[in-house]
Design a protein around this motif. Structure first.
Motif, PDB file in Angstrom:
ATOM      1  N   PRO A 163       0.826  -1.213   0.000  1.00  0.00           N
ATOM      2  CA  PRO A 163       0.000   0.000   0.000  1.00  0.00           C
ATOM      3  C   PRO A 163       0.860   1.263   0.000  1.00  0.00           C
ATOM      4  O   PRO A 163       2.018   1.249   0.426  1.00  0.00           O
ATOM      5  CB  PRO A 163      -0.783  -0.125   1.315  1.00  0.00           C
ATOM      6  CG  PRO A 163       0.090  -0.952   2.191  1.00  0.00           C
ATOM      7  CD  PRO A 163       0.812  -1.912   1.265  1.00  0.00           C
ATOM      8  N   GLY A 164       0.301   2.333  -0.494  1.00  0.00           N
ATOM      9  CA  GLY A 164       1.001   3.607  -0.464  1.00  0.00           C
ATOM     10  C   GLY A 164       1.893   3.818  -1.675  1.00  0.00           C
ATOM     11  O   GLY A 164       1.879   3.045  -2.634  1.00  0.00           O
ATOM     12  N   ARG A 165       2.662   4.908  -1.602  1.00  0.00           N
ATOM     13  CA  ARG A 165       3.535   5.287  -2.709  1.00  0.00           C
ATOM     14  C   ARG A 165       4.856   4.513  -2.657  1.00  0.00           C
ATOM     15  O   ARG A 165       5.409   4.292  -1.581  1.00  0.00           O
ATOM     16  CB  ARG A 165       3.849   6.786  -2.612  1.00  0.00           C
ATOM     17  CG  ARG A 165       2.625   7.658  -2.810  1.00  0.00           C
ATOM     18  CD  ARG A 165       2.889   9.158  -2.639  1.00  0.00           C
ATOM     19  NE  ARG A 165       4.249   9.574  -2.929  1.00  0.00           N
ATOM     20  CZ  ARG A 165       5.100  10.071  -2.011  1.00  0.00           C
ATOM     21  NH1 ARG A 165       4.729  10.218  -0.767  1.00  0.00           N
ATOM     22  NH2 ARG A 165       6.313  10.445  -2.368  1.00  0.00           N
ATOM     23  N   THR A 198       7.665   6.153  -0.597  1.00  0.00           N
ATOM     24  CA  THR A 198       7.598   5.955   0.854  1.00  0.00           C
ATOM     25  C   THR A 198       8.314   4.665   1.238  1.00  0.00           C
ATOM     26  O   THR A 198       9.090   4.641   2.198  1.00  0.00           O
ATOM     27  CB  THR A 198       6.126   5.922   1.326  1.00  0.00           C
ATOM     28  OG1 THR A 198       5.502   7.151   0.955  1.00  0.00           O
ATOM     29  CG2 THR A 198       6.037   5.715   2.822  1.00  0.00           C
ATOM     30  N   TRP A 199       8.077   3.601   0.484  1.00  0.00           N
ATOM     31  CA  TRP A 199       8.739   2.320   0.762  1.00  0.00           C
ATOM     32  C   TRP A 199      10.236   2.415   0.508  1.00  0.00           C
ATOM     33  O   TRP A 199      11.036   1.827   1.241  1.00  0.00           O
ATOM     34  CB  TRP A 199       8.101   1.202  -0.061  1.00  0.00           C
ATOM     35  CG  TRP A 199       6.740   0.879   0.447  1.00  0.00           C
ATOM     36  CD1 TRP A 199       5.545   1.257  -0.092  1.00  0.00           C
ATOM     37  CD2 TRP A 199       6.428   0.166   1.635  1.00  0.00           C
ATOM     38  NE1 TRP A 199       4.508   0.803   0.687  1.00  0.00           N
ATOM     39  CE2 TRP A 199       5.018   0.131   1.755  1.00  0.00           C
ATOM     40  CE3 TRP A 199       7.201  -0.453   2.619  1.00  0.00           C
ATOM     41  CZ2 TRP A 199       4.368  -0.501   2.811  1.00  0.00           C
ATOM     42  CZ3 TRP A 199       6.552  -1.089   3.676  1.00  0.00           C
ATOM     43  CH2 TRP A 199       5.159  -1.108   3.764  1.00  0.00           C
TER      44      TRP A 199
END
Length: 120
Positions: free
Chosen positions: A37-39, A42-43
């Motif tokens: 999940p998310g961008r 970010t990871w």
């Protein structure tokens, strides 16, 4: 190789890789599994921070064992990204394709290296 030198080299590898996530984030963004999940950025940043923290822990004798065990877990956790990179780079020029494919089996020696540092 001495146990101390091995730990310093492992720490340097982790610190260098962690810094690369911030200096050149786009290649790391590209291999983040889309199921997360998310961008991707970010990871990329979170994994870079994790590598920096683990590298710092391995560098210090007091935290070396915990840091090395965390390194083994981290090397295991990034395997899906390396598999994705190998799959996605099938059409890249041969040297890039070979580097991407080589990353997958290199995870095992990295895990074993970190476990060896943790034992010593």
């Amino acid at each position: 190789m001495s146990a101390d030198r091995s730990a310093r080299l492992l720490s340097g590898l982790l610190l260098g890789a962690g810094a690369a996530h911030f200096a050149l984030p786009r290649p790391f963004d590209a291999i983040v599994p889309r199921s997360l999940p998310g961008r991707p950025r970010t990871w990329t940043q979170l994994s870079g921070l994790a590598e920096l923290a683990v590298g710092a822990a391995v560098a210090h004798p007091r935290t070396r064992r915990a840091g090395a065990l965390a390194a083994a877990a981290l090397f295991t956790a990034v395997l899906p990204a390396n598999v994705r990179m190998a799959r996605d780079w099938r059409t890249r020029p041969a040297p890039l394709r070979a580097a991407a494919v080589a990353r997958v089996p290199l995870q095992l020696p990295l895990v074993l290296w970190a476990l060896r540092v943790a034992r010593n």
